[in-house]
Scaffold this active site. Structure first.
Site, PDB file in Angstrom:
ATOM      1  N   THR A 325       0.638  -1.085   0.145  1.00  0.00           N
ATOM      2  CA  THR A 325      -0.224  -0.483  -0.342  1.00  0.00           C
ATOM      3  C   THR A 325       1.433   1.279   0.011  1.00  0.00           C
ATOM      4  O   THR A 325       2.327   1.334   0.002  1.00  0.00           O
ATOM      5  CB  THR A 325      -0.766   0.337   0.971  1.00  0.00           C
ATOM      6  OG1 THR A 325       0.169  -0.032   1.964  1.00  0.00           O
ATOM      7  CG2 THR A 325      -1.648  -1.201   1.432  1.00  0.00           C
ATOM      8  N   CYS A 326       0.263   2.252   0.144  1.00  0.00           N
ATOM      9  CA  CYS A 326       1.238   3.605  -0.133  1.00  0.00           C
ATOM     10  C   CYS A 326       1.610   4.225   1.236  1.00  0.00           C
ATOM     11  O   CYS A 326       1.555   5.423   1.603  1.00  0.00           O
ATOM     12  CB  CYS A 326      -0.034   4.415  -1.155  1.00  0.00           C
ATOM     13  SG  CYS A 326       0.093   4.537  -3.264  1.00  0.00           S
ATOM     14  N   ASP A 327       0.671   3.522   2.236  1.00  0.00           N
ATOM     15  CA  ASP A 327       1.202   4.266   3.697  1.00  0.00           C
ATOM     16  C   ASP A 327       2.138   3.780   4.209  1.00  0.00           C
ATOM     17  O   ASP A 327       2.551   2.809   4.255  1.00  0.00           O
ATOM     18  CB  ASP A 327       0.339   3.211   4.626  1.00  0.00           C
ATOM     19  CG  ASP A 327       0.057   4.206   6.101  1.00  0.00           C
ATOM     20  OD1 ASP A 327       0.657   5.084   5.665  1.00  0.00           O
ATOM     21  OD2 ASP A 327      -1.266   4.341   6.756  1.00  0.00           O
ATOM     22  N   SER A 328       2.738   4.592   4.743  1.00  0.00           N
ATOM     23  CA  SER A 328       4.524   4.543   5.146  1.00  0.00           C
ATOM     24  C   SER A 328       4.540   3.780   6.011  1.00  0.00           C
ATOM     25  O   SER A 328       5.080   3.376   7.045  1.00  0.00           O
ATOM     26  CB  SER A 328       4.744   5.924   5.806  1.00  0.00           C
ATOM     27  OG  SER A 328       4.209   6.157   6.401  1.00  0.00           O
ATOM     28  N   ASN A 364      -6.442  -0.330   0.000  1.00  0.00           N
ATOM     29  CA  ASN A 364      -5.783   1.042  -1.432  1.00  0.00           C
ATOM     30  C   ASN A 364      -6.388  -0.504  -2.331  1.00  0.00           C
ATOM     31  O   ASN A 364      -5.684  -0.109  -3.778  1.00  0.00           O
ATOM     32  CB  ASN A 364      -4.096   0.445  -1.463  1.00  0.00           C
ATOM     33  CG  ASN A 364      -3.446   1.457  -1.421  1.00  0.00           C
ATOM     34  OD1 ASN A 364      -2.100   1.789  -1.335  1.00  0.00           O
ATOM     35  ND2 ASN A 364      -4.153   2.957  -1.482  1.00  0.00           N
TER      36      ASN A 364
END
Ligand SMILES: *Cc1c(COP(=O)(O)O)cnc(C)c1O
Length: 382
Positions: A325-328, A364
Site C-alpha cells: 500500500t501507499c501508507d508508510s 488501497n
C-alpha cells in the site's frame, strides 16, 4: 510429518502453487490443522475442545475439525451461520461472547445453540426471556499481564462478584451451568490456568448451592505456539493443567476453546517482490502482501512472523520488507539481512494461520489474499 510431495509448505510446492494460482497466496494445510487438534486433545484428555473460529474462520478448517471430532466456539451471528451452513450439529457449539445484542442471542438460538456466556448483571438480564431454553456460563476474570493479549482487561467478572450474579440468576430463573475463563491469548506459562482452575473449584461449589449442580468448567483458549525457534511442547505445557483438572469432581464436564494453537502453524503466506529500491544504504523490497493484509497481526496481535526468502543471491545485505500500500506504516520488517532479491522473487511468511487473514483489510483496494486449502498435497475446493 508429511512426505515432501504431500507438504504444501515445501519450497517446491510453494513455487508450483504460485505458478498455478499467482501471488500472494495464503496456503492453508489441513493436515497441520488436524495434527494440532490431535496434539492438544492428547495433552488434555477428558477435555472437549471447542475450536474458537475467531483466529481462522475458514470453512475448510471447520469441516476438517468436525471430521476430527472437534466442537466449536462461536462469538457472532456470522460465525454461527458459517458452522450452520456446513451442517455442524448445534449441540456441539457454544456461544462465548460475553456481550451480545438480543438479535445475536435470537440468531444463535435459532441455529439451535443454547449455551451462552455472561459476565455482568445486564447481560444476565438479557436471558430472562430465554430462561427456559438456555444454560449459561459465568466468565470469571484473572488478569494476566504476562499474556500477549490480556483478555481479562475487557471481559470477565471478579471472582468476588460471582456470588451476586448467582443470586440474580436464581431470582430471574436463569440457569447457570458452570464457569468459564480465558487467561489471555498466547499464554506465557501454564501457571495462570492452574490458579484459575483452583479459584473456580471453590466458586463451582457456590454455583451448586444456588441452583442445579454445576456441570461445566470451561478453561478457555490461550494455548501458545512458537513464532520462531522450537515448537511449544504442548504436552509439557499442559502437564500442570492436567494435574489441576484431575483434582476436580469427576462429574464435571471440561471444555477448552483453543484457537491460535490449532490455526497458527497451519498456514503460510507466499508473496513476491513487486519492486525494489536502494534507500539510505539499504535495499527496500516492496511485496504484494503487507501490514494491511495478513501481516496485520504484527499490529493487532503483537506477533512477529518469521519471513524467509525462497530466492535471492549473494551475501546477506541490510534489507527492508515493505507492503504494497501507499501508507508508510506498511513495513513488515526494517532490520533484516537478506540476499539480493529480484522482482518476482518469492518469500514465505510462516506461522501465519491465526489472527492474520481473518483481520486483513482491503486498504488501497488491494484484495484480501486468496486462500488455498490443501490436504496431503490435494487442493480442497471450498
Ligand atoms: C479469542 C478467543 C478464544 C481463542 O483464544 P486463543 O488464544 O486463540 O486460543 C477462545 N475463547 C474466546 C472467548 C475468545 O474470545
Amino acid at each position: 510429518m508429511l512426505a515432501p510431495e504431500q507438504d504444501p509448505f515445501a519450497p517446491e510446492a510453494v513455487r508450483s502453487l504460485v505458478r498455478r494460482f499467482g501471488s500472494p497466496l495464503f496456503i492453508l494445510d489441513l493436515a497441520r490443522i488436524r495434527y494440532q487438534y490431535h496434539a492438544l486433545a492428547a495433552a488434555l484428555p477428558g477435555v472437549d475442545l471447542h475450536y474458537a473460529l475467531k483466529p481462522l474462520p475458514h470453512p475448510a478448517v471447520v469441516t476438517t475439525l468436525d471430521a476430527a471430532g472437534a466442537c466449536f466456539d462461536l462469538a457472532s451471528t456470522g460465525e454461527s451461520e458459517l458452522v450452520r451452513g456446513l451442517g455442524i450439529a448445534a449441540q456441539r457449539c457454544i456461544h462465548t461472547h460475553p456481550v451480545k445484542r438480543d438479535i445475536d442471542i435470537r440468531n444463535t438460538l435459532h441455529a439451535g445453540v443454547t449455551r451462552f456466556v455472561v459476565d455482568n448483571p445486564d447481560e444476565l438480564r438479557k436471558f430472562e426471556r430465554y430462561a427456559h431454553q438456555t444454560s449459561l456460563l459465568i466468565r470469571v476474570c484473572f488478569r494476566s499481564p504476562d499474556a500477549r493479549c490480556d483478555l481479562s482487561r475487557k471481559f470477565g467478572c471478579d471472582p468476588e462478584a460471582v456470588e451476586e450474579l448467582l443470586r440474580l440468576a436464581a431470582r430471574l430463573g436463569v440457569r447457570i451451568g458452570g464457569l468459564s475463563f480465558h487467561v489471555g491469548s498466547q499464554a506465557e506459562n501454564p501457571a495462570m490456568y492452574v490458579q484459575a482452575i483452583e479459584v473456580c473449584q471453590q466458586l463451582l461449589e457456590r454455583v451448586t448451592r444456588h441452583g442445579a449442580p454445576a456441570s461445566i468448567l470451561d478453561i478457555g483458549g490461550g494455548f501458545p505456539v512458537s513464532y520462531g525457534g522450537a515448537p511449544v511442547d504442548i504436552e509439557a505445557f499442559c502437564a500442570p493443567i492436567r494435574a489441576a483438572l484431575a483434582r476436580l469432581p469427576a462429574s464435571l464436564r471440561l471444555i477448552a476453546e483453543p484457537g491460535r494453537f490449532i490455526a497458527a502453524p497451519a498456514a503460510i503466506t507466499a508473496m513476491s517482490v513487486m519492486g525494489r529500491a536502494q534507500r539510505d544504504g539499504r535495499w527496500w523490497y516492496y511485496l504484494d502482501e503487507g501490514l494491511y493484509g495478513c501481516f496485520n497481526g504484527q499490529l493487532f496481535d503483537h506477533v512477529k512472523y518469521p519471513v524467509t526468502p525462497l530466492d535471492g543471491r549473494g551475501a546477506p545485505l541490510p534489507s527492508v520488507l515493505a507492503g504494497p500500500t501507499c501508507d508508510s506504516i506498511d513495513v513488515i520488517d526494517e532490520q533484516l539481512e537478506l540476499p539480493r532479491l529480484r522482482i518476482g522473487d518469492l518469500l514465505v511468511g510462516s506461522m501465519m494461520g491465526a489472527y492474520t487473514w481473518c483481520s486483513a483489510t482491503e486498504f488501497n483496494f488491494f484484495p484480501k489474499t486468496r486462500v488455498l486449502a490443501l490436504d496431503r498435497g490435494q487442493w480442497v475446493r471450498v
